[in-house]
Design a protein around this motif. Structure first.
Motif, PDB file in Angstrom:
ATOM      1  N   SER A   1       0.976  -1.354  -0.314  1.00  9.49           N
ATOM      2  CA  SER A   1       0.290  -0.178  -0.041  1.00  9.49           C
ATOM      3  C   SER A   1       1.102   1.407   0.400  1.00  9.49           C
ATOM      4  CB  SER A   1      -1.111   0.201   1.341  1.00  9.49           C
ATOM      5  OG  SER A   1      -1.859  -0.905   1.185  1.00  9.49           O
ATOM      6  N   LEU A   2       2.077   1.398   1.026  1.00  9.62           N
ATOM      7  CA  LEU A   2       3.147   2.541   1.026  1.00  9.62           C
ATOM      8  C   LEU A   2       2.945   2.479  -0.971  1.00  9.62           C
ATOM      9  CD1 LEU A   2       4.627   1.627   3.689  1.00  9.62           C
ATOM     10  CD2 LEU A   2       2.895   3.587   3.326  1.00  9.62           C
ATOM     11  N   VAL A   3       4.280   1.996  -1.139  1.00  9.24           N
ATOM     12  CA  VAL A   3       4.665   1.872  -2.723  1.00  9.24           C
ATOM     13  C   VAL A   3       3.677   2.137  -3.384  1.00  9.24           C
ATOM     14  CG1 VAL A   3       5.342  -0.150  -4.581  1.00  9.24           C
ATOM     15  CG2 VAL A   3       6.152  -0.802  -1.958  1.00  9.24           C
ATOM     16  N   ASP A   4       2.324   1.931  -3.385  1.00  8.50           N
ATOM     17  CA  ASP A   4       1.399   1.603  -3.602  1.00  8.50           C
ATOM     18  C   ASP A   4       0.509   3.803  -4.247  1.00  8.50           C
ATOM     19  OD1 ASP A   4       0.406  -0.283  -4.908  1.00  8.50           O
ATOM     20  OD2 ASP A   4      -0.878  -1.035  -4.371  1.00  8.50           O
ATOM     21  N   LEU A   5       0.491   4.505  -2.859  1.00  9.66           N
ATOM     22  CA  LEU A   5       1.036   5.585  -2.233  1.00  9.66           C
ATOM     23  C   LEU A   5       1.994   5.742  -2.911  1.00  9.66           C
ATOM     24  CD1 LEU A   5      -0.119   7.975  -0.350  1.00  9.66           C
ATOM     25  CD2 LEU A   5       0.813   6.980   0.910  1.00  9.66           C
ATOM     26  N   ALA A   6       3.403   5.840  -3.117  1.00  9.20           N
ATOM     27  CA  ALA A   6       4.189   6.161  -3.500  1.00  9.20           C
ATOM     28  C   ALA A   6       4.188   6.446  -4.975  1.00  9.20           C
ATOM     29  CB  ALA A   6       5.493   5.459  -3.658  1.00  9.20           C
ATOM     30  N   LYS A   7       4.180   5.163  -5.668  1.00  9.93           N
ATOM     31  CA  LYS A   7       3.307   4.957  -7.311  1.00  9.93           C
ATOM     32  C   LYS A   7       2.349   6.353  -8.122  1.00  9.93           C
ATOM     33  CE  LYS A   7       4.500   1.224  -8.765  1.00  9.93           C
ATOM     34  NZ  LYS A   7       4.421  -0.515  -9.058  1.00  9.93           N
ATOM     35  N   THR A   8       1.937   6.485  -7.343  1.00 11.68           N
ATOM     36  CA  THR A   8       0.400   7.696  -6.956  1.00 11.68           C
ATOM     37  C   THR A   8       1.151   8.927  -6.733  1.00 11.68           C
ATOM     38  OG1 THR A   8      -1.216   6.110  -6.099  1.00 11.68           O
ATOM     39  CG2 THR A   8      -2.109   8.529  -6.376  1.00 11.68           C
ATOM     40  N   LYS A   9       1.621   9.486  -6.145  1.00 14.17           N
ATOM     41  CA  LYS A   9       1.678  10.714  -5.568  1.00 14.17           C
ATOM     42  C   LYS A   9       2.979  10.619  -6.960  1.00 14.17           C
ATOM     43  CE  LYS A   9       3.660  13.804  -4.019  1.00 14.17           C
ATOM     44  NZ  LYS A   9       2.328  15.335  -3.717  1.00 14.17           N
ATOM     45  N   LEU A  10       3.689   9.698  -7.144  1.00  8.72           N
ATOM     46  CA  LEU A  10       4.953   9.626  -8.623  1.00  8.72           C
ATOM     47  C   LEU A  10       4.017  10.157 -10.208  1.00  8.72           C
ATOM     48  CD1 LEU A  10       7.767   9.823  -9.572  1.00  8.72           C
ATOM     49  CD2 LEU A  10       7.513   7.559 -10.240  1.00  8.72           C
ATOM     50  N   ARG A  11       2.622   9.782  -9.766  1.00  9.93           N
ATOM     51  CA  ARG A  11       2.178   9.900 -11.390  1.00  9.93           C
ATOM     52  C   ARG A  11       1.209  11.414 -11.778  1.00  9.93           C
ATOM     53  NH1 ARG A  11      -1.224   5.383  -9.966  1.00  9.93           N
ATOM     54  NH2 ARG A  11       0.311   3.828 -10.536  1.00  9.93           N
ATOM     55  N   GLU A  12       0.945  11.718  -9.950  1.00 10.26           N
ATOM     56  CA  GLU A  12       0.173  13.075 -10.066  1.00 10.26           C
ATOM     57  C   GLU A  12       1.260  14.200 -10.746  1.00 10.26           C
ATOM     58  OE1 GLU A  12      -1.052  13.307  -5.633  1.00 10.26           O
ATOM     59  OE2 GLU A  12      -3.068  11.838  -6.201  1.00 10.26           O
ATOM     60  N   GLU A  13       2.368  14.432  -9.928  1.00  9.49           N
ATOM     61  CA  GLU A  13       3.997  15.011  -9.809  1.00  9.49           C
ATOM     62  C   GLU A  13       3.625  14.827 -11.197  1.00  9.49           C
ATOM     63  OE1 GLU A  13       6.534  14.200  -7.553  1.00  9.49           O
ATOM     64  OE2 GLU A  13       6.032  15.302  -5.627  1.00  9.49           O
ATOM     65  N   ALA A  14       4.293  13.943 -11.993  1.00  7.19           N
ATOM     66  CA  ALA A  14       4.417  14.066 -13.544  1.00  7.19           C
ATOM     67  C   ALA A  14       2.958  15.186 -13.941  1.00  7.19           C
ATOM     68  CB  ALA A  14       4.270  12.010 -13.776  1.00  7.19           C
ATOM     69  N   ASP A  15       1.569  14.271 -13.978  1.00  6.47           N
ATOM     70  CA  ASP A  15       0.756  14.570 -15.180  1.00  6.47           C
ATOM     71  C   ASP A  15       0.670  16.337 -14.229  1.00  6.47           C
ATOM     72  OD1 ASP A  15       0.223  12.347 -15.374  1.00  6.47           O
ATOM     73  OD2 ASP A  15      -2.111  12.096 -13.884  1.00  6.47           O
ATOM     74  N   SER A  16       0.615  16.242 -14.015  1.00  5.98           N
ATOM     75  CA  SER A  16       1.033  18.289 -13.325  1.00  5.98           C
ATOM     76  C   SER A  16       1.734  18.384 -13.921  1.00  5.98           C
ATOM     77  CB  SER A  16       0.943  18.396 -11.419  1.00  5.98           C
ATOM     78  OG  SER A  16       1.956  18.472 -10.676  1.00  5.98           O
ATOM     79  N   GLU A  17       3.627  17.942 -14.130  1.00  3.27           N
ATOM     80  CA  GLU A  17       4.531  18.753 -14.822  1.00  3.27           C
ATOM     81  C   GLU A  17       3.753  18.510 -16.448  1.00  3.27           C
ATOM     82  OE1 GLU A  17       8.177  20.089 -15.226  1.00  3.27           O
ATOM     83  OE2 GLU A  17       6.828  19.942 -13.253  1.00  3.27           O
ATOM     84  N   ILE A  18       2.993  17.932 -16.605  1.00  2.13           N
ATOM     85  CA  ILE A  18       2.429  17.927 -18.188  1.00  2.13           C
ATOM     86  C   ILE A  18       2.055  18.906 -18.577  1.00  2.13           C
ATOM     87  CG2 ILE A  18       1.707  16.526 -19.766  1.00  2.13           C
ATOM     88  CD1 ILE A  18       2.985  14.043 -18.707  1.00  2.13           C
ATOM     89  N   ALA A  19       0.536  19.127 -17.375  1.00  4.81           N
ATOM     90  CA  ALA A  19      -0.070  20.137 -17.617  1.00  4.81           C
ATOM     91  C   ALA A  19       0.723  21.677 -17.862  1.00  4.81           C
ATOM     92  CB  ALA A  19      -1.168  19.503 -16.639  1.00  4.81           C
ATOM     93  N   ILE A  20       1.422  21.636 -16.626  1.00  2.17           N
ATOM     94  CA  ILE A  20       2.384  23.042 -17.094  1.00  2.17           C
ATOM     95  C   ILE A  20       3.364  23.350 -18.335  1.00  2.17           C
ATOM     96  CG2 ILE A  20       3.917  24.153 -15.506  1.00  2.17           C
ATOM     97  CD1 ILE A  20       3.044  22.407 -13.271  1.00  2.17           C
ATOM     98  N   ASN A  21       3.377  22.500 -18.597  1.00  7.25           N
ATOM     99  CA  ASN A  21       4.667  22.737 -19.691  1.00  7.25           C
ATOM    100  C   ASN A  21       3.796  22.245 -20.799  1.00  7.25           C
ATOM    101  OD1 ASN A  21       6.630  23.131 -17.952  1.00  7.25           O
ATOM    102  ND2 ASN A  21       7.307  20.948 -17.671  1.00  7.25           N
ATOM    103  N   THR A  22       3.261  22.192 -21.300  1.00  7.78           N
ATOM    104  CA  THR A  22       2.414  21.878 -22.614  1.00  7.78           C
ATOM    105  C   THR A  22       0.887  23.011 -22.592  1.00  7.78           C
ATOM    106  OG1 THR A  22       0.423  20.935 -21.556  1.00  7.78           O
ATOM    107  CG2 THR A  22       2.388  19.431 -22.755  1.00  7.78           C
ATOM    108  N   LYS A  23       1.123  23.241 -24.001  1.00  9.29           N
ATOM    109  CA  LYS A  23      -0.504  24.366 -24.630  1.00  9.29           C
ATOM    110  C   LYS A  23      -1.581  23.611 -24.458  1.00  9.29           C
ATOM    111  CE  LYS A  23       3.830  26.449 -26.820  1.00  9.29           C
ATOM    112  NZ  LYS A  23       3.924  27.612 -28.152  1.00  9.29           N
ATOM    113  N   PRO A  24      -2.647  24.474 -24.518  1.00  8.11           N
ATOM    114  CA  PRO A  24      -3.866  23.842 -25.460  1.00  8.11           C
ATOM    115  C   PRO A  24      -3.707  23.380 -26.739  1.00  8.11           C
ATOM    116  CG  PRO A  24      -3.950  25.570 -23.603  1.00  8.11           C
ATOM    117  CD  PRO A  24      -2.757  25.475 -23.438  1.00  8.11           C
ATOM    118  N   VAL A  25      -4.244  22.842 -27.042  1.00 10.95           N
ATOM    119  CA  VAL A  25      -4.326  22.441 -28.322  1.00 10.95           C
ATOM    120  C   VAL A  25      -5.418  23.502 -28.776  1.00 10.95           C
ATOM    121  CG1 VAL A  25      -4.980  20.933 -30.179  1.00 10.95           C
ATOM    122  CG2 VAL A  25      -3.767  20.324 -28.102  1.00 10.95           C
ATOM    123  N   ASP A  26      -6.085  24.018 -30.362  1.00 15.87           N
ATOM    124  CA  ASP A  26      -6.673  25.237 -30.292  1.00 15.87           C
ATOM    125  C   ASP A  26      -8.063  24.021 -31.048  1.00 15.87           C
ATOM    126  OD1 ASP A  26      -5.291  27.009 -31.028  1.00 15.87           O
ATOM    127  OD2 ASP A  26      -4.857  27.141 -32.679  1.00 15.87           O
ATOM    128  N   GLY A  27      -9.403  24.396 -30.080  1.00 10.83           N
ATOM    129  CA  GLY A  27     -10.781  24.400 -30.161  1.00 10.83           C
ATOM    130  C   GLY A  27     -10.624  22.933 -29.594  1.00 10.83           C
TER     131      GLY A  27
END
Length: 86
Positions: free
Chosen positions: A53-79
């Protein structure tokens, strides 16, 4: 010497779940989990489901950080409407 034993047990258990030791320890810290290596080692040996469960928690945290990093560094597509535009 004992510290190395604890680290080796944690390393083995983390790798068993397909994760890396350094990322695991870092993500636990970011999640506010304040268990020392001895406690984590004991969980890995005597409470493998809890450790998983602790490993799953760590994996979830890593995914959340990656998702937020991707969202910050990408421009929205037109439309395309994104959460950032709402």
């Amino acid at each position: 010497m004992i510290q190395d034993l604890y680290s080796q047990r944690i390393l083995g258990a983390v790798e068993e779940h397909g994760f890396k030791y350094e990322l695991f320890m870092s993500c636990l810290t970011k999640c506010g989990v304040e268990l020392n290596r001895k406690s984590l080692s004991n969980l890995a040996v005597y409470e493998p489901k809890t450790f998983e469960s602790l490993v799953d928690l760590a994996k979830t945290k890593l995914r959340e950080e990656a998702d937020s990093e991707i969202a910050i560094n990408t421009k929205p597509v037109d439309g395309v409407i994104t959460r950032g535009m709402l």
